[in-house]
Design a protein around this motif. Structure first.
Motif, PDB file in Angstrom:
ATOM      1  N   ARG A 183       0.786  -1.256   0.048  1.00 26.41           N
ATOM      2  CA  ARG A 183       0.203  -0.081  -0.160  1.00 26.41           C
ATOM      3  C   ARG A 183       0.964   1.194  -0.049  1.00 26.41           C
ATOM      4  O   ARG A 183       0.942   2.026   1.066  1.00 26.41           O
ATOM      5  CB  ARG A 183      -0.940   0.039   1.279  1.00 26.41           C
ATOM      6  N   THR A 184       1.614   1.436  -0.905  1.00 28.47           N
ATOM      7  CA  THR A 184       2.174   2.671  -1.261  1.00 28.47           C
ATOM      8  C   THR A 184       1.542   3.425  -2.447  1.00 28.47           C
ATOM      9  O   THR A 184       0.567   3.137  -3.218  1.00 28.47           O
ATOM     10  CB  THR A 184       3.895   2.475  -1.591  1.00 28.47           C
ATOM     11  N   ASN A 185       2.241   4.575  -3.049  1.00 30.52           N
ATOM     12  CA  ASN A 185       1.961   5.056  -4.256  1.00 30.52           C
ATOM     13  C   ASN A 185       2.290   4.421  -5.580  1.00 30.52           C
ATOM     14  O   ASN A 185       1.929   5.062  -6.602  1.00 30.52           O
ATOM     15  CB  ASN A 185       2.404   6.710  -4.307  1.00 30.52           C
ATOM     16  N   ASP A 188      -0.605   4.219  -7.940  1.00 28.46           N
ATOM     17  CA  ASP A 188      -1.115   5.513  -8.299  1.00 28.46           C
ATOM     18  C   ASP A 188      -0.968   6.106  -9.561  1.00 28.46           C
ATOM     19  O   ASP A 188      -0.088   5.818 -10.197  1.00 28.46           O
ATOM     20  CB  ASP A 188      -0.758   6.719  -7.164  1.00 28.46           C
ATOM     21  N   ASN A 217      -5.285  -0.180  -6.229  1.00 30.89           N
ATOM     22  CA  ASN A 217      -4.497   1.132  -5.766  1.00 30.89           C
ATOM     23  C   ASN A 217      -5.022   1.399  -4.392  1.00 30.89           C
ATOM     24  O   ASN A 217      -6.109   1.771  -4.283  1.00 30.89           O
ATOM     25  CB  ASN A 217      -4.570   2.130  -6.721  1.00 30.89           C
ATOM     26  N   GLY A 218      -4.086   1.300  -3.522  1.00 30.92           N
ATOM     27  CA  GLY A 218      -4.480   1.944  -2.052  1.00 30.92           C
ATOM     28  C   GLY A 218      -5.071   0.642  -1.311  1.00 30.92           C
ATOM     29  O   GLY A 218      -5.398   0.833   0.123  1.00 30.92           O
ATOM     30  N   THR A 219      -5.426  -0.313  -1.868  1.00 30.26           N
ATOM     31  CA  THR A 219      -5.979  -1.507  -0.995  1.00 30.26           C
ATOM     32  C   THR A 219      -5.348  -2.887  -1.152  1.00 30.26           C
ATOM     33  O   THR A 219      -5.513  -4.011  -0.525  1.00 30.26           O
ATOM     34  CB  THR A 219      -7.346  -2.042  -1.876  1.00 30.26           C
ATOM     35  N   ASP A 223       1.709  -3.927   4.340  1.00 29.38           N
ATOM     36  CA  ASP A 223       2.072  -2.736   4.957  1.00 29.38           C
ATOM     37  C   ASP A 223       3.338  -2.391   4.864  1.00 29.38           C
ATOM     38  O   ASP A 223       4.369  -2.938   5.307  1.00 29.38           O
ATOM     39  CB  ASP A 223       1.613  -2.813   6.253  1.00 29.38           C
TER      40      ASP A 223
END
Length: 272
Positions: A183-185, A188, A217-219, A223
């Protein structure tokens, strides 16, 4: 010497930023580099005697050497190099223009080489150091839509494996980090690149892949905060691992690939 000096590329955001933050929290000193450094020093928020922020495009070998010189002038040494800067060029191979394929390698492979070439003389003089390459499980496994990205990571790992054997006799260690989906950019729209050549034969598959990337993206399940802490802890051990897979997905994919290779090797031996 109790504290260590880190030289981190791609520290402006994502895992690179977390590594800079966590290394500083551990009491170490950090050279944080990124193409864009606006607000980076303020975000990390430590005294100037522990943090040096430098703009750096890793594809510029002279800039890498200048950042190295600034690091040594500020802190006297470099103990840990983290080649983290990277780019995600995704899409079906034939939909990606040649310039974008080459740009992928310029950043993910040749950029890492530029920085290593700048920093390794310092580590050789010290007869100590740790070179960390942030790769991906896609440095071991390639999938549709990731052929060009994986190619750059396969190449990165091939270089690192050989380099590790060359520098180990000089007291310089190495670590390849292979995360799964984090879950990084990374996915994105401001970071990821997709192929731009429209080919009817691939249109349906490409549309499905783009939908998958947008939804992921984002899910992503892994971690980056946990990975950053693991890397900082590993760097502090007297005998760190040479390879660090991170995430259940990474272990599943790598395990499946290793079993596939074992079966193919056995079959090839029987035929040959």
């Amino acid at each position: 010497m109790t504290d260590k000096v880190w030289f981190i590329t791609g520290a402006g955001r994502g895992l690179g930023y977390l590594l800079a933050r966590d290394a500083l929290a551990a009491g170490d000193r950090v050279v944080a580099t990124s193409r864009t450094v606006d607000g980076l020093a303020e975000g990390l928020g430590v005294a100037e005697d522990r943090l040096l922020v430098r703009p750096l495009d890793v594809t510029d070998a002279m800039a890498a050497a200048a950042a190295r010189d600034a690091a040594v002038a500020a802190f006297g040494r470099i103990d840990i190099l983290v080649n983290n800067a990277g780019r995600a060029q995704l899409g079906w191979f034939e939909t990606i223009p040649d310039r974008d394929v080459r740009r992928q390698f310029e950043i993910n492979l040749f950029g890492a080489m530029n920085v290593a070439r700048a920093v390794l003389p310092v580590m050789r003089r010290q007869r100590s150091g740790l070179v960390i390459a942030i790769s991906s499980v896609n440095g071991l496994v390639s999938n549709p839509g990731g052929s060009v990205y994986a190619a750059s990571k396969f190449a990165l790992e091939g270089w690192m494996e050989g380099l590790a054997a060359e520098i180990a006799p000089l007291g310089i260690r190495s670590l390849i980090v292979e995360p799964g989906m984090m879950r990084t950019n990374f996915l994105d729209p401001s970071t990821v690149r997709q192929g731009e050549i429209e080919i009817a034969d691939y249109a349906e598959a490409v549309a499905g892949f783009r939908s998958f990337i947008a939804a992921a993206n984002g899910t992503q399940q892994n971690d980056p905060e946990v990975l950053s802490a693991l890397i900082v802890a590993e760097a502090s051990t007297p005998d760190p691992a040479q390879r660090l897979l991170f995430g259940a997905d990474a272990h599943d994919w790598a395990g499946a690939k290793s079993r596939q290779l074992a079966a193919e090797i056995a079959a090839s031996r029987a035929r040959a």
